[in-house]
Design a protein around this motif. Structure first.
Motif, mmCIF file in Angstrom:
data_model
loop_
_atom_site.group_PDB
_atom_site.id
_atom_site.type_symbol
_atom_site.label_atom_id
_atom_site.label_comp_id
_atom_site.label_asym_id
_atom_site.label_seq_id
_atom_site.Cartn_x
_atom_site.Cartn_y
_atom_site.Cartn_z
ATOM 1 N N ARG A 1 31.578 46.590 44.179
ATOM 2 C CA ARG A 1 31.483 45.954 42.857
ATOM 3 C C ARG A 1 31.508 47.005 41.753
ATOM 4 O O ARG A 1 31.176 48.178 41.981
ATOM 5 C CB ARG A 1 30.179 45.148 42.753
ATOM 6 C CG ARG A 1 30.072 44.019 43.737
ATOM 7 C CD ARG A 1 30.858 42.842 43.261
ATOM 8 N NE ARG A 1 30.778 41.753 44.244
ATOM 9 C CZ ARG A 1 31.563 40.719 44.220
ATOM 10 N NH1 ARG A 1 32.479 40.603 43.298
ATOM 11 N NH2 ARG A 1 31.449 39.777 45.117
ATOM 12 N N SER A 2 31.852 46.566 40.573
ATOM 13 C CA SER A 2 31.827 47.427 39.396
ATOM 14 C C SER A 2 30.440 48.052 39.262
ATOM 15 O O SER A 2 29.431 47.384 39.450
ATOM 16 C CB SER A 2 32.140 46.576 38.164
ATOM 17 O OG SER A 2 32.047 47.334 36.999
ATOM 18 N N GLY A 3 30.409 49.347 38.981
ATOM 19 C CA GLY A 3 29.142 50.050 38.807
ATOM 20 C C GLY A 3 28.623 50.718 40.065
ATOM 21 O O GLY A 3 27.763 51.582 39.995
ATOM 22 N N GLN B 1 42.262 55.560 46.971
ATOM 23 C CA GLN B 1 42.740 54.510 46.089
ATOM 24 C C GLN B 1 42.052 53.205 46.484
ATOM 25 O O GLN B 1 41.933 52.882 47.661
ATOM 26 C CB GLN B 1 44.253 54.368 46.217
ATOM 27 C CG GLN B 1 44.866 53.480 45.167
ATOM 28 C CD GLN B 1 46.373 53.528 45.213
ATOM 29 O OE1 GLN B 1 46.967 53.115 46.194
ATOM 30 N NE2 GLN B 1 46.972 54.036 44.152
ATOM 31 N N TYR B 2 41.634 52.458 45.460
ATOM 32 C CA TYR B 2 40.942 51.197 45.676
ATOM 33 C C TYR B 2 41.673 50.088 44.931
ATOM 34 O O TYR B 2 42.124 50.280 43.797
ATOM 35 C CB TYR B 2 39.495 51.278 45.177
ATOM 36 C CG TYR B 2 38.644 52.208 46.006
ATOM 37 C CD1 TYR B 2 37.860 51.720 47.047
ATOM 38 C CD2 TYR B 2 38.618 53.574 45.757
ATOM 39 C CE1 TYR B 2 37.082 52.567 47.819
ATOM 40 C CE2 TYR B 2 37.846 54.435 46.522
ATOM 41 C CZ TYR B 2 37.078 53.915 47.552
ATOM 42 O OH TYR B 2 36.315 54.760 48.325
ATOM 43 N N LYS B 3 41.794 48.933 45.581
ATOM 44 C CA LYS B 3 42.437 47.768 44.976
ATOM 45 C C LYS B 3 41.382 46.918 44.273
ATOM 46 O O LYS B 3 40.314 46.681 44.831
ATOM 47 C CB LYS B 3 43.109 46.902 46.044
ATOM 48 C CG LYS B 3 44.163 47.615 46.851
ATOM 49 C CD LYS B 3 44.750 46.713 47.925
ATOM 50 C CE LYS B 3 43.750 46.539 49.059
ATOM 51 N NZ LYS B 3 44.294 45.811 50.219
ATOM 52 N N MET B 4 41.688 46.480 43.054
ATOM 53 C CA MET B 4 40.839 45.517 42.351
ATOM 54 C C MET B 4 41.382 44.128 42.703
ATOM 55 O O MET B 4 42.556 43.843 42.483
ATOM 56 C CB MET B 4 40.905 45.733 40.839
ATOM 57 C CG MET B 4 39.978 44.808 40.061
ATOM 58 S SD MET B 4 40.195 44.935 38.264
ATOM 59 C CE MET B 4 39.716 46.622 37.944
ATOM 60 N N ILE B 5 40.514 43.291 43.253
ATOM 61 C CA ILE B 5 40.938 41.987 43.756
ATOM 62 C C ILE B 5 40.182 40.883 43.013
ATOM 63 O O ILE B 5 38.960 40.949 42.875
ATOM 64 C CB ILE B 5 40.691 41.912 45.277
ATOM 65 C CG1 ILE B 5 41.482 43.030 45.967
ATOM 66 C CG2 ILE B 5 41.052 40.542 45.826
ATOM 67 C CD1 ILE B 5 41.244 43.173 47.434
ATOM 68 N N ASP B 6 40.944 39.859 42.578
ATOM 69 C CA ASP B 6 40.312 38.761 41.832
ATOM 70 C C ASP B 6 39.763 37.693 42.777
ATOM 71 O O ASP B 6 39.860 37.811 44.001
ATOM 72 C CB ASP B 6 41.275 38.175 40.797
ATOM 73 C CG ASP B 6 42.449 37.413 41.397
ATOM 74 O OD1 ASP B 6 42.457 37.131 42.625
ATOM 75 O OD2 ASP B 6 43.373 37.074 40.625
ATOM 76 N N GLU B 7 39.205 36.637 42.197
ATOM 77 C CA GLU B 7 38.558 35.584 42.987
ATOM 78 C C GLU B 7 39.532 34.821 43.879
ATOM 79 O O GLU B 7 39.121 34.150 44.824
ATOM 80 C CB GLU B 7 37.813 34.609 42.066
ATOM 81 C CG GLU B 7 38.682 33.875 41.069
ATOM 82 C CD GLU B 7 38.924 34.637 39.774
ATOM 83 O OE1 GLU B 7 39.627 34.099 38.903
ATOM 84 O OE2 GLU B 7 38.431 35.764 39.618
ATOM 85 N N ASN B 8 40.845 34.934 43.607
ATOM 86 C CA ASN B 8 41.860 34.269 44.427
ATOM 87 C C ASN B 8 42.426 35.179 45.511
ATOM 88 O O ASN B 8 43.348 34.796 46.223
ATOM 89 C CB ASN B 8 43.006 33.766 43.543
ATOM 90 C CG ASN B 8 42.526 32.756 42.527
ATOM 91 O OD1 ASN B 8 41.741 31.868 42.856
ATOM 92 N ND2 ASN B 8 42.979 32.880 41.296
ATOM 93 N N THR C 1 35.357 45.315 35.662
ATOM 94 C CA THR C 1 36.401 44.369 36.051
ATOM 95 C C THR C 1 36.477 43.254 35.013
ATOM 96 O O THR C 1 35.513 43.030 34.276
ATOM 97 C CB THR C 1 36.109 43.770 37.439
ATOM 98 O OG1 THR C 1 34.829 43.139 37.406
ATOM 99 C CG2 THR C 1 36.131 44.828 38.525
ATOM 100 N N PRO C 2 37.600 42.534 34.953
ATOM 101 C CA PRO C 2 37.740 41.462 33.975
ATOM 102 C C PRO C 2 36.779 40.295 34.206
ATOM 103 O O PRO C 2 36.489 39.537 33.299
ATOM 104 C CB PRO C 2 39.178 40.985 34.133
ATOM 105 C CG PRO C 2 39.834 41.888 35.097
ATOM 106 C CD PRO C 2 38.803 42.749 35.720
ATOM 107 N N SER C 3 36.292 40.157 35.435
ATOM 108 C CA SER C 3 35.418 39.040 35.782
ATOM 109 C C SER C 3 34.382 39.506 36.797
ATOM 110 O O SER C 3 34.657 40.386 37.618
ATOM 111 C CB SER C 3 36.262 37.906 36.374
ATOM 112 O OG SER C 3 35.452 36.943 36.997
ATOM 113 N N SER C 4 33.214 38.911 36.777
ATOM 114 C CA SER C 4 32.171 39.292 37.736
ATOM 115 C C SER C 4 32.518 38.884 39.164
ATOM 116 O O SER C 4 31.909 39.360 40.116
ATOM 117 C CB SER C 4 30.828 38.678 37.329
ATOM 118 O OG SER C 4 30.919 37.269 37.347
ATOM 119 N N SER C 5 33.518 38.017 39.323
ATOM 120 C CA SER C 5 33.921 37.598 40.666
ATOM 121 C C SER C 5 34.937 38.560 41.293
ATOM 122 O O SER C 5 35.312 38.393 42.452
ATOM 123 C CB SER C 5 34.493 36.178 40.627
ATOM 124 O OG SER C 5 35.611 36.127 39.767
ATOM 125 N N CYS C 6 35.388 39.567 40.548
ATOM 126 C CA CYS C 6 36.321 40.569 41.087
ATOM 127 C C CYS C 6 35.557 41.600 41.899
ATOM 128 O O CYS C 6 34.369 41.830 41.685
ATOM 129 C CB CYS C 6 37.055 41.278 39.954
ATOM 130 S SG CYS C 6 38.162 40.232 39.005
#
Length: 49
Positions: free
Chosen positions: A4-6, A14-21, A39-44
């Motif tokens: 998670r962020s933080g 390298q790390y992938k940022m993945i969204d809720e979908n 991240t743009p959303s807390s669910s990422c």
């Protein structure tokens, strides 16, 4: 493993940022000990690529 962020990167790479979908929306390069960026959303989350 999901990160998670933080949180601190356990190893360099390298790390992938993945969204809720489950879609990859970004990638970031981090060194061991660096903090995952916001991240743009807390669910990422991040996964190692």
């Amino acid at each position: 493993m999901k990160f998670r962020s933080g949180e601190t990167a356990p190893q360099s790479g390298q790390y992938k940022m993945i969204d809720e979908n489950g879609e990859v929306i970004n990638t970031v390069d981090l060194q061991k000990g660096q903090t995952f960026p916001p991240t743009p959303s807390s669910s990422c989350h991040f996964e190692q690529a």
